[in-house]
Design an enzyme around this catalytic site. Structure first.
Site, PDB file in Angstrom:
ATOM      1  N   LYS A 143      25.042 -26.238  -7.887  1.00 13.84           N
ATOM      2  CA  LYS A 143      24.000 -25.259  -8.173  1.00 13.84           C
ATOM      3  C   LYS A 143      24.590 -24.075  -8.953  1.00 13.84           C
ATOM      4  CE  LYS A 143      22.443 -22.223  -5.260  1.00 13.84           C
ATOM      5  NZ  LYS A 143      21.792 -21.290  -4.388  1.00 13.84           N
ATOM      6  N   ASP A 168      17.753 -24.726  -6.238  1.00 13.66           N
ATOM      7  CA  ASP A 168      17.874 -23.813  -5.100  1.00 13.66           C
ATOM      8  C   ASP A 168      16.725 -24.097  -4.123  1.00 13.66           C
ATOM      9  OD1 ASP A 168      15.603 -22.626  -6.121  1.00 13.66           O
ATOM     10  OD2 ASP A 168      16.370 -20.589  -5.967  1.00 13.66           O
TER      11      ASP A 168
END
Ligand code: SF4
Length: 239
Positions: free
Chosen positions: A133, A151
């Protein structure tokens, strides 16, 4: 009244079309969508993204001016006095683990990459404290390399939209990525995150105020009454 769209039995072509229409609606709704972390270089974005774990971007942006003024290079972070660094970042939470990640990441940058942040996913994810991420945030926003940032908002929204049923972030990244041209990936991530922060909240999404309602199979998860929904909308900014 928005139409409830059943996603069961939807053809691949219909799914792709619906997903891209939602993306266009979100692009019109959030023309200014962008990374809400403040940064001026790939290194600053990498550090800010590490600090943003379990913390709001707003809080991170309150801490980083002091941090970035004190530590300007990977060498500075690699040689940081741990207690001093922890004190500066304390309010972002999990500050001991984050200090470890930042110092370890900076040492690895100095040892393996001449103190520079690499612009490749494979290199970024090898750095201590840097997951997929974080790597995609840095690639998409500091290097202009298309990246999908999975996310918590992104995960919730793509399931609500019926774009995927996966729960594993890497599988979500690939499934959703396949629905869009690569060039859209970074902005799509920002738009979904903005929509998740402002309207499609985890608890009580503002369905009655949602511009994508007519294309969303989860319409009705939150209040559909326009007046009630309008009260749930958080206008932002969040930074
Ligand atoms: S707010 Fe409601 S209608 Fe809009 S995307 Fe979220 S679940 Fe769907």
């Amino acid at each position: 009244m928005p139409r409830k769209v059943p996603s069961a039995g939807e053809s691949r072509l219909a799914l792709v079309r619906r997903a891209r229409r939602i993306n266009r609606i979100l692009a019109e709704t959030y023309p200014d969508a962008h990374c809400e972390l403040d940064f001026g270089s790939p290194l600053e974005l990498l550090v800010a993204t590490i600090l943003s774990a379990q913390c709001t971007d707003k809080r991170v942006n309150m801490v980083t001016p002091v941090l970035f003024a004190k530590y300007r290079t990977a060498d500075d972070y690699a040689a940081a006095d741990r207690e001093e660094l922890e004190e500066i970042i304390r309010s972002t939470g999990f500050y001991r683990a984050k200090a470890n990640s930042i110092i370890g990441m900076a040492q690895a940058l100095c040892e393996r990459h001449g103190g520079e942040v690499p612009g490749r996913l494979a290199d970024l994810v090898e750095l201590p404290g840097v997951g997929r991420k974080t790597a995609n945030v840095v690639l998409g926003n500091a290097f202009g390399v298309p990246g999908i940032t999975v996310d918590t908002h992104f995960q919730r929204l793509v399931r609500r939209f019926g774009w995927t049923t996966e729960t594993d972030p890497v599988k979500i990244e690939h499934e959703v990525g396949d629905l869009f041209p690569k060039a859209e990936w970074t902005m799509l991530s920002h738009r979904l995150i903005w929509h998740g922060r402002r309207i499609c909240h985890a608890r009580r999404p503002a369905c009655g105020a949602c511009p994508a309602a007519s294309l969303c199979p989860s319409y009705g998860t939150g209040p559909t009454d326009p007046a009630e929904a309008a009260k749930l909308v958080k206008p932002g900014p969040f930074s």
